[in-house]
Design a protein around this motif. Structure first.
Motif, PDB file in Angstrom:
ATOM      1  N   THR A 415     -27.943 -12.361 -10.017  1.00 11.57           N
ATOM      2  CA  THR A 415     -29.488 -12.352 -10.007  1.00 11.57           C
ATOM      3  C   THR A 415     -30.055 -11.664  -9.119  1.00 11.57           C
ATOM      4  O   THR A 415     -30.969 -10.787  -9.055  1.00 11.57           O
ATOM      5  N   ALA A 416     -29.451 -11.891  -7.850  1.00  8.85           N
ATOM      6  CA  ALA A 416     -29.746 -11.119  -6.656  1.00  8.85           C
ATOM      7  C   ALA A 416     -29.826  -9.686  -6.746  1.00  8.85           C
ATOM      8  O   ALA A 416     -30.894  -8.909  -6.340  1.00  8.85           O
ATOM      9  N   ILE A 417     -28.789  -9.298  -7.494  1.00  8.55           N
ATOM     10  CA  ILE A 417     -28.531  -7.614  -7.297  1.00  8.55           C
ATOM     11  C   ILE A 417     -29.420  -7.152  -8.611  1.00  8.55           C
ATOM     12  O   ILE A 417     -29.948  -6.037  -8.344  1.00  8.55           O
ATOM     13  N   LEU A 418     -29.807  -7.918  -9.311  1.00 12.27           N
ATOM     14  CA  LEU A 418     -30.485  -7.480 -10.740  1.00 12.27           C
ATOM     15  C   LEU A 418     -31.948  -7.203 -10.182  1.00 12.27           C
ATOM     16  O   LEU A 418     -32.415  -6.169 -10.444  1.00 12.27           O
ATOM     17  N   LEU A 419     -32.226  -8.284  -9.199  1.00 13.80           N
ATOM     18  CA  LEU A 419     -33.626  -8.005  -9.032  1.00 13.80           C
ATOM     19  C   LEU A 419     -34.274  -7.054  -7.792  1.00 13.80           C
ATOM     20  O   LEU A 419     -35.107  -6.655  -7.602  1.00 13.80           O
ATOM     21  N   THR A 420     -32.787  -6.263  -7.382  1.00  9.07           N
ATOM     22  CA  THR A 420     -33.199  -5.096  -6.543  1.00  9.07           C
ATOM     23  C   THR A 420     -33.477  -3.951  -7.353  1.00  9.07           C
ATOM     24  O   THR A 420     -33.428  -2.709  -6.743  1.00  9.07           O
ATOM     25  N   TYR A 421     -33.311  -3.815  -8.680  1.00 13.72           N
ATOM     26  CA  TYR A 421     -33.501  -2.799  -9.539  1.00 13.72           C
ATOM     27  C   TYR A 421     -34.466  -1.956  -9.231  1.00 13.72           C
ATOM     28  O   TYR A 421     -34.576  -0.600  -9.051  1.00 13.72           O
ATOM     29  N   GLY A 422     -35.761  -2.741  -9.252  1.00 12.51           N
ATOM     30  CA  GLY A 422     -36.942  -1.827  -8.795  1.00 12.51           C
ATOM     31  C   GLY A 422     -37.131  -1.406  -7.487  1.00 12.51           C
ATOM     32  O   GLY A 422     -38.292  -0.557  -7.314  1.00 12.51           O
ATOM     33  N   SER A 423     -36.211  -1.680  -6.282  1.00 11.98           N
ATOM     34  CA  SER A 423     -36.101  -0.966  -5.195  1.00 11.98           C
ATOM     35  C   SER A 423     -35.223   0.266  -5.125  1.00 11.98           C
ATOM     36  O   SER A 423     -35.264   0.938  -4.226  1.00 11.98           O
ATOM     37  N   ALA A 424     -34.387   0.467  -6.176  1.00 11.66           N
ATOM     38  CA  ALA A 424     -33.738   1.686  -6.434  1.00 11.66           C
ATOM     39  C   ALA A 424     -34.697   3.018  -6.429  1.00 11.66           C
ATOM     40  O   ALA A 424     -35.398   3.218  -6.880  1.00 11.66           O
ATOM     41  N   LYS A 425     -34.020   3.765  -5.332  1.00 10.31           N
ATOM     42  CA  LYS A 425     -34.993   5.071  -5.053  1.00 10.31           C
ATOM     43  C   LYS A 425     -34.242   6.343  -5.765  1.00 10.31           C
ATOM     44  O   LYS A 425     -34.869   7.590  -5.408  1.00 10.31           O
ATOM     45  N   SER A 426     -33.336   5.950  -6.568  1.00 12.11           N
ATOM     46  CA  SER A 426     -32.668   7.009  -7.049  1.00 12.11           C
ATOM     47  C   SER A 426     -31.876   6.771  -8.458  1.00 12.11           C
ATOM     48  O   SER A 426     -31.611   5.563  -8.714  1.00 12.11           O
ATOM     49  N   ARG A 427     -31.790   7.778  -9.438  1.00 13.29           N
ATOM     50  CA  ARG A 427     -30.969   7.229 -10.630  1.00 13.29           C
ATOM     51  C   ARG A 427     -29.547   6.883 -10.308  1.00 13.29           C
ATOM     52  O   ARG A 427     -29.259   6.110 -10.940  1.00 13.29           O
ATOM     53  N   GLU A 428     -28.849   7.416  -9.342  1.00 16.65           N
ATOM     54  CA  GLU A 428     -27.753   7.047  -8.714  1.00 16.65           C
ATOM     55  C   GLU A 428     -27.562   5.510  -8.468  1.00 16.65           C
ATOM     56  O   GLU A 428     -26.624   4.863  -8.885  1.00 16.65           O
ATOM     57  N   THR A 429     -28.588   4.922  -7.633  1.00 17.31           N
ATOM     58  CA  THR A 429     -28.725   3.811  -7.147  1.00 17.31           C
ATOM     59  C   THR A 429     -28.903   2.793  -8.447  1.00 17.31           C
ATOM     60  O   THR A 429     -28.328   1.738  -8.540  1.00 17.31           O
ATOM     61  N   GLU A 430     -29.710   3.279  -9.310  1.00 16.69           N
ATOM     62  CA  GLU A 430     -29.912   2.379 -10.545  1.00 16.69           C
ATOM     63  C   GLU A 430     -28.357   2.324 -11.238  1.00 16.69           C
ATOM     64  O   GLU A 430     -28.221   1.110 -11.622  1.00 16.69           O
ATOM     65  N   GLU A 431     -27.808   3.233 -11.516  1.00 17.07           N
ATOM     66  CA  GLU A 431     -26.494   3.300 -12.217  1.00 17.07           C
ATOM     67  C   GLU A 431     -25.502   2.499 -11.636  1.00 17.07           C
ATOM     68  O   GLU A 431     -24.494   1.664 -11.803  1.00 17.07           O
ATOM     69  N   TRP A 451     -24.176  -4.499 -19.420  1.00 17.28           N
ATOM     70  CA  TRP A 451     -25.551  -4.385 -18.719  1.00 17.28           C
ATOM     71  C   TRP A 451     -25.905  -2.928 -19.115  1.00 17.28           C
ATOM     72  O   TRP A 451     -25.104  -2.074 -18.824  1.00 17.28           O
ATOM     73  N   THR A 452     -27.234  -2.584 -19.248  1.00 11.77           N
ATOM     74  CA  THR A 452     -27.702  -1.273 -19.177  1.00 11.77           C
ATOM     75  C   THR A 452     -29.033  -1.219 -18.192  1.00 11.77           C
ATOM     76  O   THR A 452     -29.458  -2.188 -18.042  1.00 11.77           O
ATOM     77  N   ARG A 453     -29.523   0.053 -18.235  1.00  8.51           N
ATOM     78  CA  ARG A 453     -30.662   0.202 -17.365  1.00  8.51           C
ATOM     79  C   ARG A 453     -31.824  -0.328 -17.799  1.00  8.51           C
ATOM     80  O   ARG A 453     -32.682  -1.145 -17.275  1.00  8.51           O
ATOM     81  N   GLU A 454     -32.068  -0.463 -19.283  1.00 11.94           N
ATOM     82  CA  GLU A 454     -33.020  -0.859 -20.017  1.00 11.94           C
ATOM     83  C   GLU A 454     -33.070  -2.289 -20.314  1.00 11.94           C
ATOM     84  O   GLU A 454     -33.996  -3.045 -19.809  1.00 11.94           O
ATOM     85  N   GLU A 455     -31.810  -2.972 -20.235  1.00 10.47           N
ATOM     86  CA  GLU A 455     -31.877  -4.357 -20.237  1.00 10.47           C
ATOM     87  C   GLU A 455     -31.984  -4.750 -18.888  1.00 10.47           C
ATOM     88  O   GLU A 455     -32.739  -5.971 -18.761  1.00 10.47           O
ATOM     89  N   ILE A 456     -31.731  -4.492 -17.723  1.00 13.20           N
ATOM     90  CA  ILE A 456     -31.880  -4.977 -16.453  1.00 13.20           C
ATOM     91  C   ILE A 456     -33.319  -4.611 -16.202  1.00 13.20           C
ATOM     92  O   ILE A 456     -34.101  -5.823 -15.695  1.00 13.20           O
ATOM     93  N   PHE A 457     -34.102  -3.659 -16.648  1.00 10.30           N
ATOM     94  CA  PHE A 457     -35.461  -3.487 -16.405  1.00 10.30           C
ATOM     95  C   PHE A 457     -36.486  -4.610 -17.233  1.00 10.30           C
ATOM     96  O   PHE A 457     -37.277  -5.247 -16.675  1.00 10.30           O
ATOM     97  N   GLN A 458     -35.873  -5.132 -18.514  1.00  7.74           N
ATOM     98  CA  GLN A 458     -36.362  -6.104 -19.189  1.00  7.74           C
ATOM     99  C   GLN A 458     -36.527  -7.252 -18.462  1.00  7.74           C
ATOM    100  O   GLN A 458     -37.251  -8.133 -18.350  1.00  7.74           O
ATOM    101  N   ARG A 459     -35.149  -7.535 -17.836  1.00  9.12           N
ATOM    102  CA  ARG A 459     -34.996  -8.897 -17.032  1.00  9.12           C
ATOM    103  C   ARG A 459     -35.804  -9.003 -15.992  1.00  9.12           C
ATOM    104  O   ARG A 459     -36.301  -9.883 -15.432  1.00  9.12           O
ATOM    105  N   CYS A 460     -35.939  -7.860 -15.283  1.00  9.67           N
ATOM    106  CA  CYS A 460     -36.591  -7.846 -14.087  1.00  9.67           C
ATOM    107  C   CYS A 460     -38.254  -8.297 -14.356  1.00  9.67           C
ATOM    108  O   CYS A 460     -39.117  -8.454 -13.393  1.00  9.67           O
TER     109      CYS A 460
END
Length: 488
Positions: A415-431, A451-460
């Motif tokens: 859960t902690a790592i999921l909530l850092t998704y919005g702080s990713a400054k590059s596509r590589e960090t998101e992946e 897990w996908t980028r879209e799914e994580i964004f939805q949870r955030c």
């Protein structure tokens, strides 16, 4: 009755408590003497119903001692004179599991809860079958190559059936054994069982989490005077908070009576004292989040919701300094170069103290949520970006520690790592975040929903304080304010 020995020989001889931080326990390190490590044997005491007395049985479990006369066995060796009851066998299996998987269980507060379980198995079929399911699932999870089916359906269904019987029995509802069985089944499903798609929910959710909430609310805050119940509360509170605010529901632990259990003066470490402050704020997250969504619908005034969010920030401001002091203290936590070239951080933290990662990660997680709340209220979407990035980096710097012990050792980390998704400054960090989540939860493309980028964004989005686009404005929004529960 089942008893067990988990202390090293030095602590047993000195008749002192052993913290079991292998390979050398803290007591031996403090005394500057060599630690013998995990005990050679586990001791069980079986009741002799015919004679009304107890007979000690020693089961060799921890170290293999080759012998030409006695071949090694996978199952506990129990003399025929003592009945090998299911609780005895399951208790021995759990003790062996806690020792053989010291890296995954030994780094977790969940391990401290499980250490009390072997002595509680007699008389609780729900707890016995839950432990049996857990032990089997952990064995399957550690097999190589890993099987597609992560659970024995026979054991899993038996555990569900026995837990259902306990929840339907009025007398069983007030037993700690039932609460522990529910907690274990939640952990089995959240970290082992094949994950299914559940909209708007965070990564450690299971239907048994709702069951644990029901039992804790039924027991009431007075039950927290029991150290084991208090450990269960600490073990599940962050996930319970996520469970309630994802549903726009008031969380019972936000009431004054429950809040007192986090503010009591306890003889605990500095990290745990900071963690209790974090928990006290996390328990009111669901109610504040609900008021924030009601504010967007024009049902709550700006001043009311603003004061509630600011009061949380005031508490978090008192935590930041001590957390920074801990992270900068090289005697308790070290830094080393990150192993992965794709890591968004150059250095990672390294510590053997399980309290430090939990306090730091949950504080960072809570602060990110609180910042998202104030941003949603004031419309300043980018004002807290740099602060959230700082907290996200702290979470990222624990990623190798999490990989070492897995989701059992740091169950809050996904859960902690999921909530850092919005702080990713590059596509590589998101992946990288996506790949790390799948790796931590051991998701298999053949059997699991990845897990996908879209799914994580939805949870955030659940932590943004905004209304779900697909949710009708009136749905699940309770019309009453926090004063309704002031005396709960």
């Amino acid at each position: 009755m089942v008893a067990w020995s988990t202390r090293c020989s030095s602590c047993r001889q000195r008749k002192i408590k052993c913290d079991r931080q292998w390979p050398a326990c803290g007591q031996c390190q403090k005394a500057k003497q060599q630690c013998s490590g995990p005990p050679d044997k586990v001791k069980f005491v079986a009741e002799n119903s015919a004679e009304g007395s107890s007979q000690a049985v020693v089961i060799n479990r921890f170290r293999s001692r080759p012998s030409s006369q006695v071949p090694p066995r996978k199952q506990p060796i129990i003399p025929p004179s003592v009945p090998s009851s299911q609780p005895t066998l399951v208790g021995g299996e759990l003790v062996s599991l806690l020792t053989s998987q010291a890296k995954t269980f030994g780094f977790s507060s969940f391990a401290h809860v499980l250490q009390h379980v072997p002595a509680m198995l007699d008389g609780s079929q729900a707890l016995t079958s839950a432990v049996s399911c857990l032990a089997d699932a952990r064995r399957r999870q550690s097999m190589s190559p890993k099987p597609d089916r992560k659970l024995d359906l026979r054991l899993y269904c038996s555990a569900l059936r026995n837990l259902r019987f306990s929840l339907q029995d009025e007398n069983e509802l007030s037993r700690i054994e039932t609460l522990l069985a529910t907690l274990i089944m939640w952990r089995v499903e959240a970290t082992i069982a094949t994950t299914v798609e559940l909209p708007y929910l965070l990564v450690t959710w299971s239907v048994h989490l709702a069951g644990a909430a029901y039992l804790l609310e039924r027991l009431g805050p007075e039950a927290a005077n029991n150290k084991l119940v208090f450990s269960v509360i600490l073990e599940s509170l962050s996930e319970l908070s996520s469970h309630y605010y994802a549903r726009n529901q008031w969380f019972f632990m936000g009431s004054p009576k429950w809040q007192r259990i986090f503010n009591e003066n306890r003889d605990v470490s500095i990290a745990d004292k900071l963690l209790f402050k974090v928990y006290s704020q996390m328990s009111v997250f669901p109610d504040v989040m609900r008021d924030l969504r009601r504010y967007h619908l024009g049902q709550v005034s700006y001043d009311h919701i603003h004061s509630r969010i600011i009061s949380m920030h005031v508490v978090f401001d008192t935590i930041e300094g001590p957390i920074r002091t801990i992270l900068e203290d090289q005697s308790v936590i070290g830094k080393r170069a990150a192993c992965s070239p794709t890591s968004p951080v150059e250095e990672v933290y390294d510590t053997e103290d399980s309290e430090i990662p939990r306090a730091c990660c949950l504080y960072a997680l809570a602060k990110i949520v609180a910042n998202n709340m104030i941003s949603a209220l004031n419309g300043s979407l980018y004002k807290f970006d740099e602060e959230n990035y700082l907290h996200s980096r702290r979470i990222w710097m624990f990623h190798e520690q999490a990989m070492k012990v897995g989701s059992f050792g740091m169950h809050y980390y996904p859960t902690a790592i999921l909530l850092t998704y919005g702080s990713a400054k590059s596509r590589e960090t998101e992946e990288w975040i996506v790949d790390l989540l799948n790796l931590l939860q051991e998701r298999n493309p053949a059997t699991d929903i990845m897990w996908t980028r879209e799914e994580i964004f939805q949870r955030c989005y659940a932590t943004s304080g905004n209304i779900w686009p697909s949710l009708p404005p009136e749905q699940n929004l309770l019309p009453t304010g926090p004063s309704e529960h002031a005396n709960c």
